[in-house]
Design a protein around this motif. Structure first.
Motif, PDB file in Angstrom:
ATOM      1  N   ILE A 111       9.466  39.122  18.841  1.00  0.00           N
ATOM      2  CA  ILE A 111       9.483  39.764  20.161  1.00  0.00           C
ATOM      3  C   ILE A 111       8.117  39.551  20.810  1.00  0.00           C
ATOM      4  CG2 ILE A 111       9.712  41.937  21.428  1.00  0.00           C
ATOM      5  CD1 ILE A 111      11.525  42.957  19.233  1.00  0.00           C
ATOM      6  N   ASP A 112       8.134  38.910  21.981  1.00  0.00           N
ATOM      7  CA  ASP A 112       6.876  38.609  22.677  1.00  0.00           C
ATOM      8  C   ASP A 112       6.713  39.576  23.847  1.00  0.00           C
ATOM      9  OD1 ASP A 112       4.726  37.614  23.989  1.00  0.00           O
ATOM     10  OD2 ASP A 112       5.494  35.575  24.204  1.00  0.00           O
ATOM     11  N   PHE A 113       5.745  40.467  23.769  1.00  0.00           N
ATOM     12  CA  PHE A 113       5.545  41.457  24.828  1.00  0.00           C
ATOM     13  C   PHE A 113       4.506  41.026  25.860  1.00  0.00           C
ATOM     14  CE2 PHE A 113       7.319  44.232  21.489  1.00  0.00           C
ATOM     15  CZ  PHE A 113       8.272  44.914  22.229  1.00  0.00           C
ATOM     16  N   SER A 114       3.979  39.801  25.715  1.00  0.00           N
ATOM     17  CA  SER A 114       2.918  39.395  26.655  1.00  0.00           C
ATOM     18  C   SER A 114       3.519  39.065  28.031  1.00  0.00           C
ATOM     19  CB  SER A 114       2.164  38.178  26.112  1.00  0.00           C
ATOM     20  OG  SER A 114       3.074  37.111  25.949  1.00  0.00           O
ATOM     21  N   LEU A 115       2.706  39.223  29.070  1.00  0.00           N
ATOM     22  CA  LEU A 115       3.190  38.955  30.426  1.00  0.00           C
ATOM     23  C   LEU A 115       2.792  37.541  30.831  1.00  0.00           C
ATOM     24  CD1 LEU A 115       2.222  42.224  32.365  1.00  0.00           C
ATOM     25  CD2 LEU A 115       4.441  41.591  31.416  1.00  0.00           C
ATOM     26  N   GLY A 161      12.244  37.374  45.156  1.00  0.00           N
ATOM     27  CA  GLY A 161      13.007  36.876  44.014  1.00  0.00           C
ATOM     28  C   GLY A 161      12.489  37.330  42.652  1.00  0.00           C
ATOM     29  N   LEU A 162      11.837  38.482  42.607  1.00  0.00           N
ATOM     30  CA  LEU A 162      11.296  38.943  41.324  1.00  0.00           C
ATOM     31  C   LEU A 162      12.408  39.370  40.367  1.00  0.00           C
ATOM     32  CD1 LEU A 162       8.134  41.153  42.011  1.00  0.00           C
ATOM     33  CD2 LEU A 162       8.294  38.701  41.582  1.00  0.00           C
ATOM     34  N   SER A 163      12.171  39.171  39.087  1.00  0.00           N
ATOM     35  CA  SER A 163      13.097  39.666  38.064  1.00  0.00           C
ATOM     36  C   SER A 163      13.027  41.194  38.041  1.00  0.00           C
ATOM     37  CB  SER A 163      12.693  39.116  36.693  1.00  0.00           C
ATOM     38  OG  SER A 163      11.429  39.671  36.344  1.00  0.00           O
ATOM     39  N   THR A 164      13.974  41.810  37.364  1.00  0.00           N
ATOM     40  CA  THR A 164      13.963  43.275  37.260  1.00  0.00           C
ATOM     41  C   THR A 164      12.710  43.733  36.507  1.00  0.00           C
ATOM     42  OG1 THR A 164      16.353  43.082  37.059  1.00  0.00           O
ATOM     43  CG2 THR A 164      15.438  45.265  36.702  1.00  0.00           C
ATOM     44  N   VAL A 165      12.333  42.993  35.451  1.00  0.00           N
ATOM     45  CA  VAL A 165      11.126  43.357  34.689  1.00  0.00           C
ATOM     46  C   VAL A 165       9.907  43.323  35.607  1.00  0.00           C
ATOM     47  CG1 VAL A 165       9.519  42.565  32.891  1.00  0.00           C
ATOM     48  CG2 VAL A 165      11.963  42.650  32.407  1.00  0.00           C
ATOM     49  N   ASP A 166       9.751  42.224  36.351  1.00  0.00           N
ATOM     50  CA  ASP A 166       8.563  42.114  37.221  1.00  0.00           C
ATOM     51  C   ASP A 166       8.578  43.194  38.303  1.00  0.00           C
ATOM     52  OD1 ASP A 166       7.569  40.090  35.748  1.00  0.00           O
ATOM     53  OD2 ASP A 166       7.953  38.488  37.182  1.00  0.00           O
ATOM     54  N   MET A 167       9.780  43.488  38.829  1.00  0.00           N
ATOM     55  CA  MET A 167       9.853  44.519  39.883  1.00  0.00           C
ATOM     56  C   MET A 167       9.481  45.890  39.300  1.00  0.00           C
ATOM     57  SD  MET A 167      10.237  44.407  43.061  1.00  0.00           S
ATOM     58  CE  MET A 167       9.502  45.868  43.778  1.00  0.00           C
ATOM     59  N   ILE A 208       4.152  58.604  28.029  1.00  0.00           N
ATOM     60  CA  ILE A 208       4.076  57.515  29.024  1.00  0.00           C
ATOM     61  C   ILE A 208       4.420  56.187  28.343  1.00  0.00           C
ATOM     62  CG2 ILE A 208       2.510  56.194  30.522  1.00  0.00           C
ATOM     63  CD1 ILE A 208       0.970  58.869  31.003  1.00  0.00           C
ATOM     64  N   PHE A 209       3.861  55.996  27.161  1.00  0.00           N
ATOM     65  CA  PHE A 209       4.130  54.759  26.409  1.00  0.00           C
ATOM     66  C   PHE A 209       5.632  54.629  26.124  1.00  0.00           C
ATOM     67  CE2 PHE A 209       3.939  52.825  21.950  1.00  0.00           C
ATOM     68  CZ  PHE A 209       3.908  51.532  22.419  1.00  0.00           C
ATOM     69  N   ALA A 210       6.246  55.707  25.675  1.00  0.00           N
ATOM     70  CA  ALA A 210       7.687  55.666  25.362  1.00  0.00           C
ATOM     71  C   ALA A 210       8.494  55.324  26.616  1.00  0.00           C
ATOM     72  CB  ALA A 210       8.126  57.018  24.794  1.00  0.00           C
ATOM     73  N   ALA A 211       8.173  55.974  27.727  1.00  0.00           N
ATOM     74  CA  ALA A 211       8.930  55.728  28.966  1.00  0.00           C
ATOM     75  C   ALA A 211       8.740  54.281  29.418  1.00  0.00           C
ATOM     76  CB  ALA A 211       8.464  56.693  30.061  1.00  0.00           C
ATOM     77  N   ARG A 212       7.515  53.779  29.299  1.00  0.00           N
ATOM     78  CA  ARG A 212       7.222  52.408  29.741  1.00  0.00           C
ATOM     79  C   ARG A 212       8.060  51.404  28.933  1.00  0.00           C
ATOM     80  NH1 ARG A 212       2.812  48.373  29.672  1.00  0.00           N
ATOM     81  NH2 ARG A 212       2.559  47.854  31.862  1.00  0.00           N
ATOM     82  N   MET A 213       8.111  51.601  27.628  1.00  0.00           N
ATOM     83  CA  MET A 213       8.902  50.704  26.780  1.00  0.00           C
ATOM     84  C   MET A 213      10.387  50.786  27.127  1.00  0.00           C
ATOM     85  SD  MET A 213       6.911  48.976  24.910  1.00  0.00           S
ATOM     86  CE  MET A 213       5.684  48.989  26.183  1.00  0.00           C
ATOM     87  N   MET A 214      10.852  51.986  27.425  1.00  0.00           N
ATOM     88  CA  MET A 214      12.269  52.151  27.785  1.00  0.00           C
ATOM     89  C   MET A 214      12.576  51.407  29.087  1.00  0.00           C
ATOM     90  SD  MET A 214      12.699  56.208  26.951  1.00  0.00           S
ATOM     91  CE  MET A 214      14.417  56.401  27.418  1.00  0.00           C
ATOM     92  N   VAL A 215      11.689  51.572  30.078  1.00  0.00           N
ATOM     93  CA  VAL A 215      11.905  50.906  31.375  1.00  0.00           C
ATOM     94  C   VAL A 215      11.984  49.400  31.166  1.00  0.00           C
ATOM     95  CG1 VAL A 215      10.836  50.347  33.605  1.00  0.00           C
ATOM     96  CG2 VAL A 215      10.732  52.695  32.751  1.00  0.00           C
ATOM     97  N   LEU A 216      11.002  48.853  30.443  1.00  0.00           N
ATOM     98  CA  LEU A 216      10.930  47.397  30.311  1.00  0.00           C
ATOM     99  C   LEU A 216      12.079  46.847  29.479  1.00  0.00           C
ATOM    100  CD1 LEU A 216       7.056  46.954  30.025  1.00  0.00           C
ATOM    101  CD2 LEU A 216       8.528  46.571  32.011  1.00  0.00           C
ATOM    102  N   ASN A 217      12.498  47.594  28.470  1.00  0.00           N
ATOM    103  CA  ASN A 217      13.613  47.124  27.648  1.00  0.00           C
ATOM    104  C   ASN A 217      14.915  47.087  28.474  1.00  0.00           C
ATOM    105  OD1 ASN A 217      16.086  48.073  25.817  1.00  0.00           O
ATOM    106  ND2 ASN A 217      14.754  46.760  24.618  1.00  0.00           N
ATOM    107  N   ALA A 218      15.186  48.152  29.198  1.00  0.00           N
ATOM    108  CA  ALA A 218      16.429  48.178  29.992  1.00  0.00           C
ATOM    109  C   ALA A 218      16.358  47.154  31.134  1.00  0.00           C
ATOM    110  CB  ALA A 218      16.666  49.579  30.554  1.00  0.00           C
ATOM    111  N   ALA A 219      15.155  46.935  31.687  1.00  0.00           N
ATOM    112  CA  ALA A 219      14.997  45.937  32.749  1.00  0.00           C
ATOM    113  C   ALA A 219      15.220  44.536  32.186  1.00  0.00           C
ATOM    114  CB  ALA A 219      13.595  46.047  33.366  1.00  0.00           C
ATOM    115  N   TRP A 220      14.695  44.293  30.990  1.00  0.00           N
ATOM    116  CA  TRP A 220      14.872  42.975  30.352  1.00  0.00           C
ATOM    117  C   TRP A 220      16.358  42.720  30.087  1.00  0.00           C
ATOM    118  CZ3 TRP A 220      16.816  41.434  25.573  1.00  0.00           C
ATOM    119  CH2 TRP A 220      16.593  40.096  25.236  1.00  0.00           C
TER     120      TRP A 220
END
Ligand SMILES: Cc1cc2nc3c(=O)[nH]c(=O)nc-3n(C[C@H](O)[C@H](O)[C@H](O)COP(=O)(O)OP(=O)(O)OC[C@H]3O[C@@H](n4cnc5c(N)ncnc54)[C@H](O)[C@@H]3O)c2cc1C
Length: 387
Positions: free
Chosen positions: A2-6, A68-74, A294-306
Protein backbone atom coordinates in the motif's frame (compact mmCIF):
# COMPACT_ATOMS: atom_id res chain seq x y z
CA UNK A 1 2.01 -3.05 -1.05
CA UNK A 2 0.00 0.00 0.00
CA UNK A 3 1.56 3.27 -1.16
CA UNK A 4 0.32 6.27 0.82
CA UNK A 5 2.62 8.82 -0.83
CA UNK A 6 1.11 11.68 -2.84
CA UNK A 7 2.09 12.21 -6.49
CA UNK A 8 4.25 15.29 -7.08
CA UNK A 9 1.45 16.93 -9.11
CA UNK A 10 -0.93 16.66 -6.14
CA UNK A 11 1.71 18.00 -3.76
CA UNK A 12 2.26 21.02 -6.02
CA UNK A 13 -1.47 21.67 -6.28
CA UNK A 14 -1.83 21.55 -2.49
CA UNK A 15 1.13 23.89 -2.07
CA UNK A 16 -0.48 26.42 -4.46
CA UNK A 17 -3.80 26.08 -2.67
CA UNK A 18 -2.23 26.54 0.77
CA UNK A 19 -0.48 29.71 -0.39
CA UNK A 20 -3.67 31.06 -1.95
CA UNK A 21 -5.65 30.43 1.24
CA UNK A 22 -2.93 31.97 3.41
CA UNK A 23 -2.34 35.05 1.25
CA UNK A 24 -5.71 35.72 -0.42
CA UNK A 25 -8.43 34.36 1.87
CA UNK A 26 -7.32 34.32 5.50
CA UNK A 27 -6.63 38.09 5.59
CA UNK A 28 -10.36 38.67 4.93
CA UNK A 29 -11.72 36.24 7.54
CA UNK A 30 -12.28 38.75 10.33
CA UNK A 31 -14.09 41.21 8.04
CA UNK A 32 -16.30 38.48 6.58
CA UNK A 33 -17.24 37.16 10.03
CA UNK A 34 -18.03 40.61 11.33
CA UNK A 35 -19.97 41.93 8.32
CA UNK A 36 -21.59 38.54 7.65
CA UNK A 37 -21.09 38.90 3.92
CA UNK A 38 -18.34 38.81 1.32
CA UNK A 39 -18.19 42.13 -0.53
CA UNK A 40 -19.19 41.47 -4.17
CA UNK A 41 -16.04 43.18 -5.50
CA UNK A 42 -13.90 41.03 -3.21
CA UNK A 43 -15.78 37.92 -4.34
CA UNK A 44 -15.13 38.80 -8.00
CA UNK A 45 -11.45 39.47 -7.34
CA UNK A 46 -10.96 36.18 -5.47
CA UNK A 47 -12.73 34.17 -8.15
CA UNK A 48 -10.67 35.77 -10.93
CA UNK A 49 -7.43 35.01 -9.12
CA UNK A 50 -8.50 31.44 -8.31
CA UNK A 51 -9.47 30.86 -11.95
CA UNK A 52 -6.10 32.12 -13.17
CA UNK A 53 -4.40 29.51 -10.98
CA UNK A 54 -6.75 26.72 -12.10
CA UNK A 55 -8.27 26.51 -8.62
CA UNK A 56 -11.92 27.09 -9.60
CA UNK A 57 -14.39 24.19 -10.04
CA UNK A 58 -11.53 21.74 -9.47
CA UNK A 59 -13.77 18.74 -8.84
CA UNK A 60 -15.78 19.06 -12.07
CA UNK A 61 -14.71 17.07 -15.18
CA UNK A 62 -12.22 18.64 -17.59
CA UNK A 63 -14.56 18.20 -20.58
CA UNK A 64 -16.94 20.79 -19.11
CA UNK A 65 -14.14 23.16 -18.08
CA UNK A 66 -13.48 21.87 -14.57
CA UNK A 67 -10.20 20.78 -13.03
CA UNK A 68 -10.94 17.05 -13.39
CA UNK A 69 -9.55 16.17 -9.97
CA UNK A 70 -9.98 12.65 -8.60
CA UNK A 71 -12.09 12.18 -5.48
CA UNK A 72 -8.90 11.64 -3.43
CA UNK A 73 -7.34 14.88 -4.69
CA UNK A 74 -10.59 16.80 -4.15
CA UNK A 75 -10.78 15.52 -0.57
CA UNK A 76 -7.21 16.71 0.02
CA UNK A 77 -8.17 20.15 -1.37
CA UNK A 78 -11.23 20.23 0.87
CA UNK A 79 -8.92 19.56 3.81
CA UNK A 80 -7.10 22.77 2.91
CA UNK A 81 -10.44 24.60 2.54
CA UNK A 82 -11.05 23.71 6.19
CA UNK A 83 -8.34 26.21 7.15
CA UNK A 84 -10.51 29.16 6.10
CA UNK A 85 -14.13 30.29 6.08
CA UNK A 86 -16.81 28.49 4.09
CA UNK A 87 -18.10 31.71 2.52
CA UNK A 88 -14.64 32.60 1.18
CA UNK A 89 -14.19 29.08 -0.17
CA UNK A 90 -17.52 29.30 -1.96
CA UNK A 91 -16.76 32.68 -3.50
CA UNK A 92 -13.20 31.82 -4.55
CA UNK A 93 -13.39 28.16 -5.61
CA UNK A 94 -17.13 27.70 -6.32
CA UNK A 95 -19.77 25.45 -4.75
CA UNK A 96 -21.32 23.78 -7.77
CA UNK A 97 -24.11 21.18 -7.45
CA UNK A 98 -22.73 18.13 -9.27
CA UNK A 99 -26.16 17.16 -10.57
CA UNK A 100 -25.74 20.05 -13.05
CA UNK A 101 -23.73 17.50 -15.04
CA UNK A 102 -27.10 16.03 -16.05
CA UNK A 103 -27.72 19.10 -18.25
CA UNK A 104 -28.29 18.25 -21.92
CA UNK A 105 -28.44 20.31 -25.15
CA UNK A 106 -29.08 24.00 -24.57
CA UNK A 107 -29.12 23.46 -20.79
CA UNK A 108 -25.37 22.83 -20.97
CA UNK A 109 -24.72 26.21 -22.61
CA UNK A 110 -27.13 28.11 -20.40
CA UNK A 111 -26.38 26.54 -16.99
CA UNK A 112 -23.58 23.97 -16.83
CA UNK A 113 -20.76 25.64 -18.77
CA UNK A 114 -21.23 29.20 -17.38
CA UNK A 115 -21.39 27.79 -13.83
CA UNK A 116 -18.18 25.83 -14.24
CA UNK A 117 -16.62 28.95 -15.81
CA UNK A 118 -17.60 30.93 -12.68
CA UNK A 119 -19.89 33.29 -14.61
CA UNK A 120 -23.13 32.33 -12.87
CA UNK A 121 -24.07 30.64 -9.57
CA UNK A 122 -26.47 27.73 -9.21
CA UNK A 123 -27.93 26.60 -5.85
CA UNK A 124 -29.57 23.27 -4.99
CA UNK A 125 -33.01 23.29 -3.36
CA UNK A 126 -34.33 20.03 -1.96
CA UNK A 127 -35.15 20.60 1.71
CA UNK A 128 -38.60 21.82 2.74
CA UNK A 129 -39.96 22.93 6.09
CA UNK A 130 -41.64 19.52 6.47
CA UNK A 131 -39.14 17.35 4.61
CA UNK A 132 -35.44 17.33 5.55
CA UNK A 133 -34.01 13.89 6.30
CA UNK A 134 -37.04 12.47 4.50
CA UNK A 135 -36.12 14.00 1.13
CA UNK A 136 -38.73 11.84 -0.60
CA UNK A 137 -41.44 13.40 1.57
CA UNK A 138 -41.40 16.78 -0.21
CA UNK A 139 -44.68 18.48 -1.03
CA UNK A 140 -43.55 21.00 -3.67
CA UNK A 141 -45.50 19.88 -6.72
CA UNK A 142 -44.92 20.31 -10.46
CA UNK A 143 -48.28 19.84 -12.19
CA UNK A 144 -48.34 19.25 -15.93
CA UNK A 145 -50.33 21.88 -17.85
CA UNK A 146 -50.15 21.33 -21.62
CA UNK A 147 -46.45 21.49 -22.52
CA UNK A 148 -45.57 23.27 -19.30
CA UNK A 149 -45.17 22.45 -15.61
CA UNK A 150 -46.69 24.68 -12.93
CA UNK A 151 -44.82 24.61 -9.62
CA UNK A 152 -46.26 25.34 -6.18
CA UNK A 153 -44.62 24.91 -2.79
CA UNK A 154 -41.61 26.07 -0.82
CA UNK A 155 -38.05 25.15 0.13
CA UNK A 156 -35.89 26.31 2.99
CA UNK A 157 -32.27 26.44 4.21
CA UNK A 158 -31.01 26.77 0.63
CA UNK A 159 -27.33 27.72 0.71
CA UNK A 160 -26.26 30.73 -1.37
CA UNK A 161 -29.83 31.24 -2.65
CA UNK A 162 -29.43 35.01 -2.25
CA UNK A 163 -26.57 34.98 -4.78
CA UNK A 164 -27.84 32.33 -7.18
CA UNK A 165 -28.77 33.11 -10.77
CA UNK A 166 -30.50 29.75 -11.12
CA UNK A 167 -31.60 26.79 -8.98
CA UNK A 168 -31.92 23.05 -9.26
CA UNK A 169 -35.14 22.24 -7.42
CA UNK A 170 -36.84 18.92 -6.71
CA UNK A 171 -40.63 18.69 -7.09
CA UNK A 172 -43.22 15.92 -7.17
CA UNK A 173 -44.37 15.19 -10.72
CA UNK A 174 -46.20 11.93 -9.91
CA UNK A 175 -47.43 11.56 -6.31
CA UNK A 176 -48.38 7.90 -6.91
CA UNK A 177 -44.73 6.87 -7.44
CA UNK A 178 -43.13 8.04 -4.17
CA UNK A 179 -39.39 8.68 -4.53
CA UNK A 180 -39.59 7.78 -8.24
CA UNK A 181 -42.22 10.46 -8.77
CA UNK A 182 -39.82 13.30 -7.94
CA UNK A 183 -38.20 15.27 -10.78
CA UNK A 184 -35.54 17.98 -10.92
CA UNK A 185 -36.03 21.37 -12.59
CA UNK A 186 -33.75 24.23 -13.58
CA UNK A 187 -35.30 27.47 -12.39
CA UNK A 188 -34.10 30.94 -13.34
CA UNK A 189 -34.05 33.52 -10.59
CA UNK A 190 -36.45 35.79 -12.51
CA UNK A 191 -39.08 33.12 -13.29
CA UNK A 192 -42.54 34.66 -12.71
CA UNK A 193 -44.20 33.07 -9.67
CA UNK A 194 -40.84 32.25 -8.07
CA UNK A 195 -39.42 34.35 -5.23
CA UNK A 196 -36.50 34.06 -2.89
CA UNK A 197 -37.90 34.37 0.62
CA UNK A 198 -36.29 35.48 3.84
CA UNK A 199 -32.71 34.76 4.83
CA UNK A 200 -32.64 32.24 7.69
CA UNK A 201 -29.75 33.30 9.92
CA UNK A 202 -27.72 30.44 11.33
CA UNK A 203 -25.55 29.76 14.39
CA UNK A 204 -22.41 29.59 12.26
CA UNK A 205 -21.12 29.57 8.69
CA UNK A 206 -21.66 33.33 8.75
CA UNK A 207 -21.59 35.09 5.36
CA UNK A 208 -22.99 32.07 3.58
CA UNK A 209 -26.70 32.80 3.52
CA UNK A 210 -29.47 30.23 3.60
CA UNK A 211 -32.89 31.21 2.29
CA UNK A 212 -36.43 30.15 1.65
CA UNK A 213 -37.67 29.62 -1.92
CA UNK A 214 -41.35 30.21 -2.69
CA UNK A 215 -43.24 28.92 -5.73
CA UNK A 216 -46.69 30.29 -6.53
CA UNK A 217 -47.85 29.02 -9.91
CA UNK A 218 -44.33 29.28 -11.32
CA UNK A 219 -44.66 28.14 -14.93
CA UNK A 220 -41.81 26.27 -16.62
CA UNK A 221 -41.52 24.75 -20.08
CA UNK A 222 -40.67 21.03 -20.29
CA UNK A 223 -37.16 22.03 -21.44
CA UNK A 224 -36.38 23.15 -17.85
CA UNK A 225 -36.61 19.59 -16.56
CA UNK A 226 -33.18 18.29 -15.57
CA UNK A 227 -32.60 14.63 -16.43
CA UNK A 228 -35.44 12.17 -17.04
CA UNK A 229 -38.81 12.62 -15.33
CA UNK A 230 -38.84 10.85 -11.95
CA UNK A 231 -35.03 10.93 -11.52
CA UNK A 232 -34.83 14.07 -9.35
CA UNK A 233 -34.05 12.37 -6.07
CA UNK A 234 -31.82 9.77 -7.66
CA UNK A 235 -29.74 12.52 -9.36
CA UNK A 236 -29.15 14.28 -6.07
CA UNK A 237 -28.35 11.09 -4.18
CA UNK A 238 -26.06 9.71 -6.89
CA UNK A 239 -23.75 12.70 -6.58
CA UNK A 240 -24.01 13.24 -2.84
CA UNK A 241 -21.18 10.79 -2.01
CA UNK A 242 -18.65 13.27 -3.39
CA UNK A 243 -20.16 15.98 -1.18
CA UNK A 244 -20.12 13.78 1.90
CA UNK A 245 -16.51 12.72 1.36
CA UNK A 246 -15.14 16.11 0.33
CA UNK A 247 -17.25 19.00 1.58
CA UNK A 248 -17.99 17.19 4.84
CA UNK A 249 -15.28 14.56 5.45
CA UNK A 250 -12.24 16.37 4.02
CA UNK A 251 -13.45 19.77 5.23
CA UNK A 252 -14.05 18.45 8.77
CA UNK A 253 -10.52 17.01 8.88
CA UNK A 254 -9.11 20.40 7.77
CA UNK A 255 -11.13 22.36 10.31
CA UNK A 256 -10.08 19.93 13.05
CA UNK A 257 -6.42 20.27 12.02
CA UNK A 258 -6.72 24.04 12.30
CA UNK A 259 -8.20 23.66 15.80
CA UNK A 260 -5.41 21.24 16.66
CA UNK A 261 -2.71 23.68 15.50
CA UNK A 262 -4.25 26.51 17.52
CA UNK A 263 -4.46 24.23 20.56
CA UNK A 264 -0.81 23.11 20.31
CA UNK A 265 0.32 26.74 20.03
CA UNK A 266 -1.71 27.75 23.08
CA UNK A 267 -0.63 24.73 25.14
CA UNK A 268 2.99 25.69 24.42
CA UNK A 269 2.48 29.38 25.27
CA UNK A 270 -0.04 29.72 28.06
CA UNK A 271 1.36 29.48 31.58
CA UNK A 272 -0.53 28.73 34.78
CA UNK A 273 0.86 27.70 38.17
CA UNK A 274 4.28 28.71 36.82
CA UNK A 275 4.33 26.21 33.97
CA UNK A 276 3.00 25.75 30.44
CA UNK A 277 -0.50 24.28 30.39
CA UNK A 278 0.90 21.77 27.86
CA UNK A 279 2.88 20.27 30.76
CA UNK A 280 -0.35 19.22 32.48
CA UNK A 281 -1.22 15.63 31.66
CA UNK A 282 -4.92 16.36 31.35
CA UNK A 283 -4.24 18.94 28.62
CA UNK A 284 -1.86 16.46 26.99
CA UNK A 285 -4.60 13.83 27.01
CA UNK A 286 -6.93 16.20 25.17
CA UNK A 287 -4.25 16.92 22.55
CA UNK A 288 -3.52 13.21 22.11
CA UNK A 289 -7.21 12.37 21.68
CA UNK A 290 -7.69 15.19 19.17
CA UNK A 291 -4.72 14.11 17.04
CA UNK A 292 -5.70 10.43 17.13
CA UNK A 293 -9.27 11.12 16.03
CA UNK A 294 -8.13 13.46 13.25
CA UNK A 295 -5.76 10.79 11.96
CA UNK A 296 -8.53 8.16 12.00
CA UNK A 297 -10.97 10.44 10.16
CA UNK A 298 -8.34 11.39 7.58
CA UNK A 299 -7.60 7.74 6.79
CA UNK A 300 -11.31 6.99 6.51
CA UNK A 301 -11.87 9.90 4.10
CA UNK A 302 -8.97 8.91 1.87
CA UNK A 303 -9.83 5.22 1.85
CA UNK A 304 -13.47 5.80 0.86
CA UNK A 305 -12.37 8.42 -1.71
CA UNK A 306 -9.85 5.99 -3.21
CA UNK A 307 -12.51 3.26 -3.48
CA UNK A 308 -14.80 5.78 -5.18
CA UNK A 309 -12.05 6.56 -7.70
CA UNK A 310 -11.66 2.82 -8.38
CA UNK A 311 -15.32 2.72 -9.48
CA UNK A 312 -16.47 0.98 -6.31
CA UNK A 313 -19.57 2.24 -4.51
CA UNK A 314 -18.50 2.34 -0.83
CA UNK A 315 -21.87 3.62 0.36
CA UNK A 316 -21.67 2.38 3.95
CA UNK A 317 -18.11 3.70 4.23
CA UNK A 318 -19.21 7.10 2.94
CA UNK A 319 -21.84 7.14 5.68
CA UNK A 320 -19.16 6.18 8.23
CA UNK A 321 -17.00 9.06 6.98
CA UNK A 322 -19.86 11.57 7.15
CA UNK A 323 -20.83 10.33 10.62
CA UNK A 324 -17.39 9.95 12.16
CA UNK A 325 -15.65 13.00 10.63
CA UNK A 326 -18.45 15.38 11.61
CA UNK A 327 -18.73 13.99 15.17
CA UNK A 328 -14.92 14.01 15.46
CA UNK A 329 -14.92 17.69 14.48
CA UNK A 330 -17.45 18.42 17.22
CA UNK A 331 -15.30 16.68 19.85
CA UNK A 332 -12.11 18.38 18.64
CA UNK A 333 -13.76 21.83 18.63
CA UNK A 334 -15.05 21.25 22.15
CA UNK A 335 -11.61 20.22 23.45
CA UNK A 336 -9.93 23.17 21.69
CA UNK A 337 -12.28 25.60 23.44
CA UNK A 338 -11.50 23.84 26.75
CA UNK A 339 -7.75 24.14 26.21
CA UNK A 340 -8.15 27.89 25.55
CA UNK A 341 -10.27 28.33 28.68
CA UNK A 342 -12.06 31.70 28.76
CA UNK A 343 -10.23 32.81 25.64
CA UNK A 344 -11.83 29.88 23.82
CA UNK A 345 -15.25 31.27 24.64
CA UNK A 346 -14.26 34.85 23.85
CA UNK A 347 -15.04 36.36 20.47
CA UNK A 348 -11.56 37.85 20.28
CA UNK A 349 -10.22 34.41 19.33
CA UNK A 350 -11.33 32.30 16.32
CA UNK A 351 -12.19 29.31 18.55
CA UNK A 352 -15.79 30.24 19.24
CA UNK A 353 -16.41 30.80 15.52
CA UNK A 354 -14.96 27.42 14.63
CA UNK A 355 -16.99 25.81 17.42
CA UNK A 356 -20.20 27.32 16.01
CA UNK A 357 -19.25 26.49 12.41
CA UNK A 358 -18.45 22.88 13.36
CA UNK A 359 -21.90 22.13 14.79
CA UNK A 360 -23.79 21.94 11.51
CA UNK A 361 -21.54 19.27 10.01
CA UNK A 362 -23.40 16.71 12.12
CA UNK A 363 -26.71 17.89 10.67
CA UNK A 364 -26.56 18.67 6.97
CA UNK A 365 -26.02 16.19 4.14
CA UNK A 366 -27.72 13.55 6.25
CA UNK A 367 -27.71 13.91 10.02
CA UNK A 368 -25.53 11.53 12.05
CA UNK A 369 -28.56 9.46 13.06
CA UNK A 370 -29.50 8.87 9.43
CA UNK A 371 -25.97 7.70 8.58
CA UNK A 372 -25.86 5.37 11.56
CA UNK A 373 -29.08 3.83 10.27
CA UNK A 374 -27.54 3.43 6.77
CA UNK A 375 -24.42 1.76 8.24
CA UNK A 376 -26.46 -0.61 10.40
CA UNK A 377 -28.77 -1.54 7.50
CA UNK A 378 -25.75 -2.35 5.33
CA UNK A 379 -24.22 -4.52 8.07
CA UNK A 380 -27.43 -6.42 8.72
CA UNK A 381 -27.98 -7.03 5.00
CA UNK A 382 -24.43 -7.66 3.77
CA UNK A 383 -22.47 -8.63 6.86
CA UNK A 384 -19.26 -7.25 8.32
CA UNK A 385 -17.08 -8.50 5.43
CA UNK A 386 -18.89 -6.14 3.05
CA UNK A 387 -16.90 -3.23 4.47
C1 LIG B 1 -26.45 25.49 7.20
C2 LIG B 1 -27.36 24.60 6.41
C3 LIG B 1 -27.24 24.57 5.02
C4 LIG B 1 -28.11 23.80 4.25
N1 LIG B 1 -28.05 23.86 2.87
C5 LIG B 1 -28.98 23.19 2.14
C6 LIG B 1 -29.04 23.35 0.71
O1 LIG B 1 -28.24 24.10 0.10
N2 LIG B 1 -30.00 22.69 0.02
C7 LIG B 1 -30.90 21.88 0.63
O2 LIG B 1 -31.74 21.31 -0.05
N3 LIG B 1 -30.87 21.71 1.99
C8 LIG B 1 -29.95 22.35 2.75
N4 LIG B 1 -29.94 22.20 4.13
C9 LIG B 1 -30.88 21.31 4.75
C10 LIG B 1 -30.25 20.08 5.40
O3 LIG B 1 -29.87 19.14 4.43
C11 LIG B 1 -31.28 19.51 6.41
O4 LIG B 1 -31.29 20.42 7.51
C12 LIG B 1 -30.93 18.10 6.88
O5 LIG B 1 -31.17 17.18 5.84
C13 LIG B 1 -31.78 17.69 8.09
O6 LIG B 1 -33.13 17.91 7.85
P1 LIG B 1 -34.02 18.72 8.93
O7 LIG B 1 -33.29 19.95 9.28
O8 LIG B 1 -35.38 18.88 8.36
O9 LIG B 1 -34.05 17.79 10.20
P2 LIG B 1 -35.08 16.58 10.45
O10 LIG B 1 -35.09 15.68 9.27
O11 LIG B 1 -36.38 17.11 10.93
O12 LIG B 1 -34.36 15.81 11.63
C14 LIG B 1 -34.50 16.21 13.01
C15 LIG B 1 -33.85 15.15 13.88
O13 LIG B 1 -34.51 13.91 13.72
C16 LIG B 1 -33.59 12.89 13.36
N5 LIG B 1 -34.19 11.94 12.44
C17 LIG B 1 -34.96 12.21 11.35
N6 LIG B 1 -35.30 11.08 10.73
C18 LIG B 1 -34.72 10.06 11.43
C19 LIG B 1 -34.69 8.65 11.29
N7 LIG B 1 -35.30 8.02 10.27
N8 LIG B 1 -34.00 7.93 12.19
C20 LIG B 1 -33.36 8.54 13.22
N9 LIG B 1 -33.35 9.86 13.40
C21 LIG B 1 -34.02 10.61 12.52
C22 LIG B 1 -32.45 13.64 12.69
O14 LIG B 1 -31.25 12.91 12.71
C23 LIG B 1 -32.38 14.91 13.51
O15 LIG B 1 -31.63 14.66 14.67
C24 LIG B 1 -29.07 22.97 4.89
C25 LIG B 1 -29.16 22.99 6.29
C26 LIG B 1 -28.33 23.80 7.04
C27 LIG B 1 -28.51 23.82 8.54
Amino acid sequence: MIDFSLPQETQMLLETLRRFIREELQPHEAEVEEKQYVRPELARELRTKAKELGLFAMGLPEEVGGGGLSTVDMCLCEEEFGFTKDALVRRAFGAIPTSLLNCVGEQRDKYLLPTVAGEINVALGMTEPNAGSDAAGIKTAARRDGDDFVINGSKHFISDADLADAFIVTAVTDPSKGAKGISAFLIDRDTPGFTIGRIQYMMGLRATNHCELVFEDARLPQSQMLGPEGSGLFQALSTINQVRLGMVGGRAVGMARKLMQLSIDYANERKQFGQKIGDFQMVQAMLADMATEIFAARMMVLNAAWETDQGMDPRAKVSMVKYYASEMLGRVADKAVQIYGGMGYCREMPLEQLYRDARVYRIFDGASDIHRAVIARSLLKNGEMSL
